[in-house]
Design an enzyme around this catalytic site. Structure first.
Site, PDB file in Angstrom:
ATOM      1  N   ASP A  30     148.015 102.967  85.227  1.00 19.54           N
ATOM      2  CA  ASP A  30     147.875 104.427  85.167  1.00 19.54           C
ATOM      3  C   ASP A  30     148.872 105.070  86.130  1.00 19.54           C
ATOM      4  O   ASP A  30     149.064 104.603  87.261  1.00 19.54           O
ATOM      5  CB  ASP A  30     146.445 104.822  85.534  1.00 19.54           C
ATOM      6  CG  ASP A  30     146.112 106.235  85.100  1.00 19.54           C
ATOM      7  OD1 ASP A  30     145.294 106.398  84.178  1.00 19.54           O
ATOM      8  OD2 ASP A  30     146.687 107.188  85.675  1.00 19.54           O
ATOM      9  N   ASN A  86     136.488 107.829  78.441  1.00 17.68           N
ATOM     10  CA  ASN A  86     136.119 109.243  78.340  1.00 17.68           C
ATOM     11  C   ASN A  86     136.247 109.672  76.881  1.00 17.68           C
ATOM     12  O   ASN A  86     137.259 109.380  76.239  1.00 17.68           O
ATOM     13  CB  ASN A  86     137.034 110.094  79.228  1.00 17.68           C
ATOM     14  CG  ASN A  86     136.887 109.747  80.705  1.00 17.68           C
ATOM     15  OD1 ASN A  86     135.783 109.508  81.176  1.00 17.68           O
ATOM     16  ND2 ASN A  86     138.003 109.707  81.425  1.00 17.68           N
ATOM     17  N   GLN A  93     138.411 113.428  79.016  1.00 19.78           N
ATOM     18  CA  GLN A  93     139.504 112.851  78.226  1.00 19.78           C
ATOM     19  C   GLN A  93     140.663 113.846  78.164  1.00 19.78           C
ATOM     20  O   GLN A  93     140.465 115.025  77.847  1.00 19.78           O
ATOM     21  CB  GLN A  93     139.038 112.500  76.799  1.00 19.78           C
ATOM     22  CG  GLN A  93     140.111 111.759  76.014  1.00 19.78           C
ATOM     23  CD  GLN A  93     139.637 111.253  74.651  1.00 19.78           C
ATOM     24  OE1 GLN A  93     138.519 111.549  74.212  1.00 19.78           O
ATOM     25  NE2 GLN A  93     140.487 110.501  73.991  1.00 19.78           N
ATOM     26  N   SER A  94     141.847 113.375  78.493  1.00 19.12           N
ATOM     27  CA  SER A  94     143.031 114.246  78.457  1.00 19.12           C
ATOM     28  C   SER A  94     144.081 113.742  77.485  1.00 19.12           C
ATOM     29  O   SER A  94     144.962 114.495  77.081  1.00 19.12           O
ATOM     30  CB  SER A  94     143.634 114.381  79.859  1.00 19.12           C
ATOM     31  OG  SER A  94     144.027 113.116  80.354  1.00 19.12           O
ATOM     32  N   HIS A  99     141.385 104.991  74.974  1.00 17.10           N
ATOM     33  CA  HIS A  99     141.836 104.060  76.007  1.00 17.10           C
ATOM     34  C   HIS A  99     140.662 103.671  76.892  1.00 17.10           C
ATOM     35  O   HIS A  99     139.755 104.465  77.144  1.00 17.10           O
ATOM     36  CB  HIS A  99     142.965 104.650  76.850  1.00 17.10           C
ATOM     37  CG  HIS A  99     142.712 106.048  77.328  1.00 17.10           C
ATOM     38  ND1 HIS A  99     142.850 107.143  76.512  1.00 17.10           N
ATOM     39  CD2 HIS A  99     142.314 106.513  78.529  1.00 17.10           C
ATOM     40  CE1 HIS A  99     142.561 108.234  77.201  1.00 17.10           C
ATOM     41  NE2 HIS A  99     142.208 107.887  78.426  1.00 17.10           N
TER      42      HIS A  99
HETATM   43  P1  AMP Z   1     141.786 110.321  80.232  1.00 17.54           P
HETATM   44  O1  AMP Z   1     141.706 111.481  81.192  1.00 17.54           O
HETATM   45  O2  AMP Z   1     140.560 109.475  80.163  1.00 17.54           O
HETATM   46  O3  AMP Z   1     142.266 110.800  78.873  1.00 17.54           O
HETATM   47  O4  AMP Z   1     142.893 109.361  80.824  1.00 17.54           O
HETATM   48  C1  AMP Z   1     144.256 109.571  80.633  1.00 17.54           C
HETATM   49  C2  AMP Z   1     144.950 108.815  81.722  1.00 17.54           C
HETATM   50  O5  AMP Z   1     146.308 108.661  81.371  1.00 17.54           O
HETATM   51  C3  AMP Z   1     144.916 109.504  83.098  1.00 17.54           C
HETATM   52  O6  AMP Z   1     144.271 108.656  84.038  1.00 17.54           O
HETATM   53  C4  AMP Z   1     146.393 109.714  83.421  1.00 17.54           C
HETATM   54  O7  AMP Z   1     146.683 109.545  84.780  1.00 17.54           O
HETATM   55  C5  AMP Z   1     147.057 108.661  82.554  1.00 17.54           C
HETATM   56  N1  AMP Z   1     148.434 108.915  82.187  1.00 17.54           N
HETATM   57  C6  AMP Z   1     148.961 110.081  81.739  1.00 17.54           C
HETATM   58  N2  AMP Z   1     150.265 109.922  81.468  1.00 17.54           N
HETATM   59  C7  AMP Z   1     150.579 108.641  81.754  1.00 17.54           C
HETATM   60  C8  AMP Z   1     151.772 107.865  81.692  1.00 17.54           C
HETATM   61  N3  AMP Z   1     152.929 108.385  81.253  1.00 17.54           N
HETATM   62  N4  AMP Z   1     151.718 106.571  82.077  1.00 17.54           N
HETATM   63  C9  AMP Z   1     150.568 106.027  82.519  1.00 17.54           C
HETATM   64  N5  AMP Z   1     149.405 106.704  82.589  1.00 17.54           N
HETATM   65  C10 AMP Z   1     149.412 107.992  82.220  1.00 17.54           C
END
Ligand code: AMP
Length: 113
Positions: A30, A86, A93-94, A99
Site C-alpha cells: 500500500d 472495505n 472503500q476508496s 481488494h
Molecule cells: P480502500 O480505502 O479500502 O479502498 O483502500 C484503497 C487503498 O489503496 C488505500 O489504502 C490506499 O492507500 C491504496 N492506494 C491508493 N493508490 C495506491 C497506489 N498507487 N499504490 C498502492 N496503493 C495505493
C-alpha cells in the site's frame, strides 16, 4: 466497469511494489501504509465491491484469503495479522476494485475504528 488505478497497476501502467503474482491475483504494498506491513491483494478480474461478487467468484475469493495467509507468513507475521475488505464509501472503500488489505507488524484494536 470503469478502469480503476488498480487495473493500471495490473497492466503495469502505474508502478507498484509487487510482492506476489499468480494467474488470478496480484499483491503489492500500500502506498499509504497503516502498519509496518500493509499489502493489498487484488483479483486480476476486477470486481468493484464484495457485494458485486457472485457464486461464480467463490473460488477466486477463497484464493485471495489463501494467498493472504501465504503473504503474511512470507512477511514473517503468520502469528498475527489482520485482513480487511472495505465495501462501499461509508465503510472506507476508496478504490472500487475489490481488494484485501493485509496489515501486520503492530497491535490492532477491536472494535475497529
Ligand atoms: P480502500 O480505502 O479500502 O479502498 O483502500 C484503497 C487503498 O489503496 C488505500 O489504502 C490506499 O492507500 C491504496 N492506494 C491508493 N493508490 C495506491 C497506489 N498507487 N499504490 C498502492 N496503493 C495505493
Amino acid at each position: 466497469m470503469m478502469d480503476t488505478l488498480f487495473s493500471k497497476i495490473i497492466a503495469r501502467q502505474i508502478p507498484a511494489d509487487i510482492v506476489y503474482e499468480d494467474e488470478l491475483c496480484l499483491a503489492f504494498r500500500d502506498i499509504n501504509p497503516q502498519a509496518p506491513v500493509h499489502i493489498l491483494i487484488i483479483p486480476k478480474n476486477p470486481i468493484p465491491k464484495v457485494i458485486d461478487a457472485t457464486e461464480a467468484d467463490k473460488d477466486l475469493l477463497g484464493h485471495l484469503l489463501i494467498v493472504a495467509g501465504k503473504i503474511a507468513k512470507n512477511e514473517g507475521h503468520e502469528e498475527a495479522f489482520r485482513l480487511v475488505i472495505n465495501n462501499g464509501e461509508n465503510a472506507g472503500q476508496s478504490v472500487f476494485h475489490l481488494h484485501v488489505h493485509i496489515l501486520a507488524g503492530r497491535n490492532f484494536n477491536w472494535p475497529p475504528g
